[in-house]
Scaffold this active site. Sequence first.
Site, PDB file in Angstrom:
ATOM      1  NE  ARG A 239      -6.346  42.898  68.147  1.00 25.99           N
ATOM      2  CZ  ARG A 239      -7.320  42.014  68.339  1.00 25.99           C
ATOM      3  NH1 ARG A 239      -7.248  40.814  67.799  1.00 25.99           N
ATOM      4  NH2 ARG A 239      -8.386  42.328  69.055  1.00 25.99           N
ATOM      5  CD  GLU A 268      -6.816  41.639  60.914  1.00 27.87           C
ATOM      6  OE1 GLU A 268      -7.838  41.978  61.543  1.00 27.87           O
ATOM      7  OE2 GLU A 268      -5.993  40.823  61.352  1.00 27.87           O
ATOM      8  CG  HIS A 287      -9.416  38.822  62.897  1.00 28.63           C
ATOM      9  ND1 HIS A 287      -8.795  40.015  63.170  1.00 28.63           N
ATOM     10  CD2 HIS A 287      -9.749  38.314  64.117  1.00 28.63           C
ATOM     11  CE1 HIS A 287      -8.772  40.234  64.475  1.00 28.63           C
ATOM     12  NE2 HIS A 287      -9.356  39.196  65.074  1.00 28.63           N
TER      13      HIS A 287
END
Length: 321
Positions: A239, A268, A287
Amino acid sequence: MKIVVLDGYTLNPGDLNWNGIRQYGELTVHDRTDFSPDNVIKTIGDADIVFTNKTPIPKSVLEKSPSVKYIGVLATGHNVVDTIAAKELGIIVTNIPTYGTSAVAQFTFALLLELCHHTGYHSEAVKNGDWTKSADFCFWNYPLIELAGKNMGLIGFGRIGQATAKIAQAFGLNVLAFDSYQNPALVNDTCRYVSLDELLENSDIISLHCPLSDSTKGIINKNTISRMKNGVMIINTSRGPLVDEQDLCDALNSGKVSGAAVDVVSAEPIAASNPLLKAKNCIITPHIAWAPKESRTRLMKIAVENLAAFAAGKPVNIVNL
Ligand code: NAD
């Protein structure tokens, strides 16, 4: 039962289907939902069941969504939901614990191998004519790094950490694991538990595999970086907020950290002002560690099983017991 999926697009951009979930009620799937609490409340409406991947569900949303009985997080990390507030309100929150273990461990090595060899960069350089013009039979523009015999420190030694360790050991790396829970059965000749200090001081590569929590937020910062080996490489597939990005950027630019690779960042999609975008030798991917179709298919199957268990009155994978 009314079911709302707040942000279904990344799980199912069109190559899977929602039929498994649809069989449990009247289903509305939103590709994405604007994150403002008022909008999330409106989108949830009078749904009984809510699925979210990355749309935040804070206390303010939960308090104004009285029909909600169950929240299924379509991911392993469940920090997007205020699970404590959910518990107070009697809402069950579940996650998908294991769908992406192999994919994320594999991706950790995709990043590490890219840091060691810069294969993408070198292929582009060849296509740009650099090899044709080269005086020698070969050239490289980054230091090339062999992994065997080096130490890989894993912060968080759960499912993904352990799967990463197996790959690391196959590459001849020694694994130094730091976790708040230790399982002696996982210790062997090339894998042992260490304190965080020992991990920071002795690792050539540090990879993050712990969840985001108050105790792990900013675990990679100016202070912890100063205790690392000169030239350490840092990988984050866990994360974004685990890393203080300005501190990592400074350490990359000074050479203290020789390379970093992150699949996750503090906000994000990434902000244009994120300092890592301009840092030296920093690989950033959007991601995607979790996203091979194999993993997403497994994720969808487990989401359906979680909902089935809840509907049968025997919920599983609860994260707010
Ligand atoms: P897991 O629960 O199996 O393992 C997490 C480990 O971290 C546990 O062993 C736990 O004891 C340990 N831990 C918790 N707090 C800690 C602390 N303060 N210090 C040290 N260790 C601590 O979870 P997992 O399946 O291995 O997933 C790990 C993380 O990977 C998830 O939380 C998620 O954030 C991330 N993830 C990212 C992607 C991606 O696409 N990039 C995909 C899946 C998961």
